[in-house]
Design a protein around this motif. Structure first.
Motif, short mmCIF file in Angstrom:
data_model
loop_
_atom_site.label_atom_id
_atom_site.label_comp_id
_atom_site.label_asym_id
_atom_site.label_seq_id
_atom_site.Cartn_x
_atom_site.Cartn_y
_atom_site.Cartn_z
N PHE A 341 0.85 -1.19 0.00
CA PHE A 341 0.00 0.00 0.00
C PHE A 341 0.89 1.24 0.00
CE2 PHE A 341 -2.34 -3.29 2.40
CZ PHE A 341 -3.45 -3.41 1.58
N TRP A 352 -6.94 -2.33 7.27
CA TRP A 352 -7.17 -3.21 6.13
C TRP A 352 -7.09 -4.68 6.57
CZ3 TRP A 352 -4.78 -7.18 3.61
CH2 TRP A 352 -5.29 -7.53 2.35
N ARG A 356 -10.00 -7.64 6.73
CA ARG A 356 -9.78 -8.94 6.09
C ARG A 356 -10.12 -10.08 7.07
NH1 ARG A 356 -8.65 -11.33 0.95
NH2 ARG A 356 -7.45 -13.21 1.28
N GLY A 370 -9.13 -6.25 -1.19
CA GLY A 370 -10.05 -5.12 -1.23
C GLY A 370 -9.34 -3.78 -1.17
N ASP A 371 -10.11 -2.73 -1.44
CA ASP A 371 -9.61 -1.36 -1.50
C ASP A 371 -9.25 -0.85 -0.11
OD1 ASP A 371 -9.41 1.33 -2.87
OD2 ASP A 371 -10.97 1.75 -1.39
N LEU A 372 -8.07 -0.21 0.03
CA LEU A 372 -7.62 0.29 1.33
C LEU A 372 -8.56 1.35 1.88
CD1 LEU A 372 -5.45 0.45 3.57
CD2 LEU A 372 -4.26 2.14 2.16
N GLY A 373 -8.93 2.30 1.04
CA GLY A 373 -9.81 3.38 1.50
C GLY A 373 -11.13 2.86 2.02
N GLN A 374 -11.71 1.88 1.31
CA GLN A 374 -12.99 1.31 1.74
C GLN A 374 -12.82 0.56 3.06
OE1 GLN A 374 -16.02 1.85 0.15
NE2 GLN A 374 -16.72 1.06 2.13
N ALA A 375 -11.71 -0.15 3.20
CA ALA A 375 -11.46 -0.88 4.46
C ALA A 375 -11.37 0.09 5.63
CB ALA A 375 -10.19 -1.70 4.34
N ARG A 377 -12.74 3.09 5.87
CA ARG A 377 -14.09 3.62 6.14
C ARG A 377 -14.94 2.60 6.88
NH1 ARG A 377 -12.97 5.81 1.03
NH2 ARG A 377 -14.02 4.10 -0.07
#
Length: 402
Positions: A341, A352, A356, A370-375, A377
């Protein structure tokens, strides 16, 4: 004592318990409690998945003694107010396949999660991002009994052992550090005094659980802060632990104080604290576990075969591949693929990996990361939700501690 071994041979602890191999799931803050300090179905399934994957021992991180000084609102809390049946279910499933499931006993101290806590540390602090009041002498007298009570309840619920957390900048680690412990009573000053809270916790815990129940200690090799707990003091603590009733010393390093770099967020290759473990080996005959930086089977095998350590602790590698011990034993997948990342915010990578874990506990993980930003949030939203639940559930506890 002969310590050299191989990754898949058994290891007998001083208490008499035999671990089936030399691979452990290190304690992580999985943040999967329900907000009232109890396990969830996803958490139970997560530890069942790890047990199915061939681990010798799995350690649940940051299990709190009370609801007052948690590291995260997803922490477990085990005390006389807990529903023991819910913990028994977690113990039963996490102990399948010959895996030993241990609870790491935590108290975040000055690093207690501010939205649910009134942080307390060895000494009062008023720093950017870190404020706390001083733990009183009366509270220090009670602390070993709280460790002992939670350990005894863990034993009653069917867990296989406990690990006393004295690393990563949480309360017992704060006492060890001259940077954060400015006390002038018997708990401050020389290292012999600064390690007193840890030794008192061990002594009380052993008295509560008897001679046959494993007690481990997680200890920093240093907290990697200038003026803090250093390697020379750490070796003195290891020597004292050698004279104690502990069954395993789990060596790690670093701290979660604001602004400090986490060792696990580094890009280094190989185990982070192996050189310190070799020095520790010279001052103790206790079994040694090393946590931090193991990414390949060869690294793990070499550390054990060298005699420097007896068991390796894996964390993020087991988030990426929960069945890694069995895959290694079958000569498959010597190294999991670690995502990289760029420009991750502080705490972002931890968020993140934590999300997971949630996917694994729901049997929904995919090979696509998965997307770091979404994790981040999702992690923050869950913390916010559980903070509300925590404050309602533990309202009386937190009020008593103000």
């Amino acid at each position: 004592m002969q310590h050299r071994g191989t990754l898949f041979e058994p290891l007998q602890l001083p208490c008499g318990l035999t671990l089936k191999n030399r691979i452990a799931k290190s304690a992580m803050s999985d943040s999967l409690g329900d907000g009232t300090g109890h396990p969830t179905a996803e958490q139970t399934r997560l530890y069942q998945r790890w047990a199915e994957g061939g681990l010798a021992v799995s350690i649940i991180g940051e299990v709190q003694l009370t609801g007052c000084y948690a590291e995260n609102p997803g922490n477990l809390v085990l005390n006389e107010a807990s529903n023991l049946d819910r913990f028994r279910e977690l113990a039963r499933h996490g102990s399948e396949n010959g895996t030993k499931l241990w609870l790491q006993l935590g108290h975040a101290g000055a690093l207690a999660y501010a939205p649910t806590s009134n942080p307390k540390g060895p000494s009062a602090l008023d720093l950017p991002g870190l404020r706390c009041v001083e733990v009183t002498l009366d509270e220090m007298r009670q602390l070993p009994l709280e460790f002992a009570r939670t350990a005894w309840l863990a034993q009653q619920a069917g867990f296989g052992g406990v690990e006393i957390h004295a690393a990563h900048g949480f309360l017992l680690s704060q006492f060890l550090s001259p940077l954060f412990n400015k006390r002038s009573d018997e708990y401050g000053g020389a290292i012999a005094n600064r390690m007193r809270p840890l030794l008192e916790a061990i002594e009380a815990t052993r008295a509560a659980v008897g001679p046959d129940f494993p007690i481990a200690v997680k200890l920093n090799s240093s907290d990697q802060l200038e003026g803090g707990f250093d390697k020379e003091d750490a070796l003195k603590v290891v020597a004292a632990l050698d004279r104690s009733s502990v069954d395993l010393i789990d060596i790690s390093g670093g701290t979660y104080f604001p602004g400090a770099k986490s060792a696990s967020d580094g890009m280094g290759r190989g185990p982070y604290f192996l050189e310190f473990a070799k020095r520790a080996r010279a001052v103790t005959t206790k079994p040694l576990m090393l946590t931090g930086g193991f990414k390949t089977r060869a690294q793990a095998e070499d550390a054990v075969a060298s005699g420097a350590v007896d068991i390796v602790g894996l964390a993020r590698a087991l988030v990426l591949e929960p069945s890694l011990p069995d895959l290694w034993k079958a000569e498959r997948k010597p190294e999991p693929f670690f995502p990289r990342f760029s420009d991750a915010p502080e705490g972002g990578i931890t968020a993140w990996y934590t999300m997971r874990l949630t996917e694994i506990g729901a049997d929904k993980e995919t090979p696509v990361f998965g997307d770091l930003g979404q994790a981040i949030r999702d992690y923050e939203a869950r913390n916010q939700s559980r903070t509300g639940i925590w404050l309602r559930h533990f309202a009386n506890d937190v009020v008593r501690q103000t």
